[in-house]
Design an enzyme around this catalytic site. Structure first.
Site, PDB file in Angstrom:
ATOM      1  N   GLU A 122       0.862  -1.318   0.146  1.00  0.00           N
ATOM      2  CA  GLU A 122      -0.075  -0.017  -0.013  1.00  0.00           C
ATOM      3  C   GLU A 122       0.840   1.175   0.012  1.00  0.00           C
ATOM      4  O   GLU A 122       0.335   2.316  -0.052  1.00  0.00           O
ATOM      5  CB  GLU A 122      -1.007  -0.083   1.283  1.00  0.00           C
ATOM      6  CG  GLU A 122      -2.182  -0.958   1.279  1.00  0.00           C
ATOM      7  CD  GLU A 122      -2.794  -0.865  -0.202  1.00  0.00           C
ATOM      8  OE1 GLU A 122      -3.543   0.217  -0.173  1.00  0.00           O
ATOM      9  OE2 GLU A 122      -2.497  -1.774  -0.844  1.00  0.00           O
ATOM     10  N   ARG A 160      21.566   5.807 -20.851  1.00  0.00           N
ATOM     11  CA  ARG A 160      21.749   6.038 -22.042  1.00  0.00           C
ATOM     12  C   ARG A 160      22.216   7.520 -22.580  1.00  0.00           C
ATOM     13  O   ARG A 160      22.882   7.812 -23.428  1.00  0.00           O
ATOM     14  CB  ARG A 160      20.702   5.577 -23.166  1.00  0.00           C
ATOM     15  CG  ARG A 160      19.369   6.237 -22.598  1.00  0.00           C
ATOM     16  CD  ARG A 160      18.237   5.759 -23.589  1.00  0.00           C
ATOM     17  NE  ARG A 160      18.396   6.238 -24.872  1.00  0.00           N
ATOM     18  CZ  ARG A 160      18.717   5.414 -25.884  1.00  0.00           C
ATOM     19  NH1 ARG A 160      18.893   4.116 -25.818  1.00  0.00           N
ATOM     20  NH2 ARG A 160      18.431   6.071 -26.978  1.00  0.00           N
TER      21      ARG A 160
END
Ligand code: ADE
Length: 237
Positions: A122, A160
């Site tokens: 939760e 990247r």
């Protein structure tokens, strides 16, 4: 860049960074990625990492003690204002700021040490967010079972962008979103596949014309698939 991932499912990451650009970036020591099991920082004989929410309700909440201990161990501090320069502690959560190329770019440039917390159940005890977390990030408006896939997405988007991670730095600059547009279409051989032909302009070697065609196609593609990027409804990229 050093990345430490805190998770209760360390096995999730056993292969995910062993491919392509991320694998190469790790081998070239452009990025170091360490996976940590939150349970290793759990206290008590039952190694409890979660508990029932105060006030009642469904599900379990990740306890603060193991996360405070882990972050203290990894950063040397247990308050976000005391972290060394370049340290960012990120909570992956659907309540976070949406991950956009600009957010990835900012983190790739600013962060030398990134600690990623994969939320679960939760939620996570709010005191972790208040005292430890510098950034809350969501990868999209949907709910995952946990932060693990989101951490993998964030790491991929960041790595990247690190200098040297891609073969040539023009490839990152030409990515979708780097100029606020989607990428143009790409083709390779054969020039005629089952009667479907590659646009003539790409075959004629006229680079000025090719660039013009690519810009037009990127704009067209963006207008059709993501008009919100052109009208600014999307907020900052
Ligand atoms: N954890 C669960 N859902 C998530 C989301 N959309 N982004 C980041 N972390 C999450």
């Amino acid at each position: 860049m050093r990345v430490d991932v805190l998770t209760i499912f360390p096995e999730y990451f056993s292969e995910i960074f062993e491919f392509g650009i991320i694998r190469r970036a790790k081998l070239a020591e452009i990025v170091e990625i360490n996976i940590h099991d939150i349970r290793e920082y759990a206290m008590g004989k039952h190694n409890m990492v979660d508990d029932r929410p105060f006030g009642g309700g469904d599900g379990m909440v990740l306890k603060p003690e193991p996360l405070f201990a882990a972050i203290e161990n990894l950063t040397g501090a247990s308050l976000r204002d005391a972290y060394p320069m370049g340290t960012r502690v990120v909570m992956l959560t659907p309540q976070g700021k949406p991950l956009k190329q600009a957010v990835a770019g900012e983190l790739a440039t600013e962060a030398e040490h990134l600690v990623l917390i994969c939320g679960r159940y939760e939620g996570v005890d709010e005191r972790v967010n208040e005292a430890l977390v510098t950034d809350e990030i969501s990868i999209g408006d949907y709910v995952l079972s946990g932060g693990e896939p989101a951490a993998a997405v964030l790491i991929d988007a960041l790595v990247r962008l690190l200098p040297g991670a891609l073969g040539s730095d023009t490839s990152a600059r030409n990515d979708s979103f780097s100029d606020g547009l989607l990428d143009c279409p790409h083709y390779t051989r054969p020039a005629d596949f089952r009667g479907m032909k590659v646009p003539e302009v790409l075959l004629n070697g006229n680079h000025a014309e090719i660039e013009k065609w690519r810009s037009i196609k990127a704009l067209e593609k963006t207008r059709v698939a993501r008009g919100d990027l052109l009208t600014g409804e999307n907020g900052d990229m």
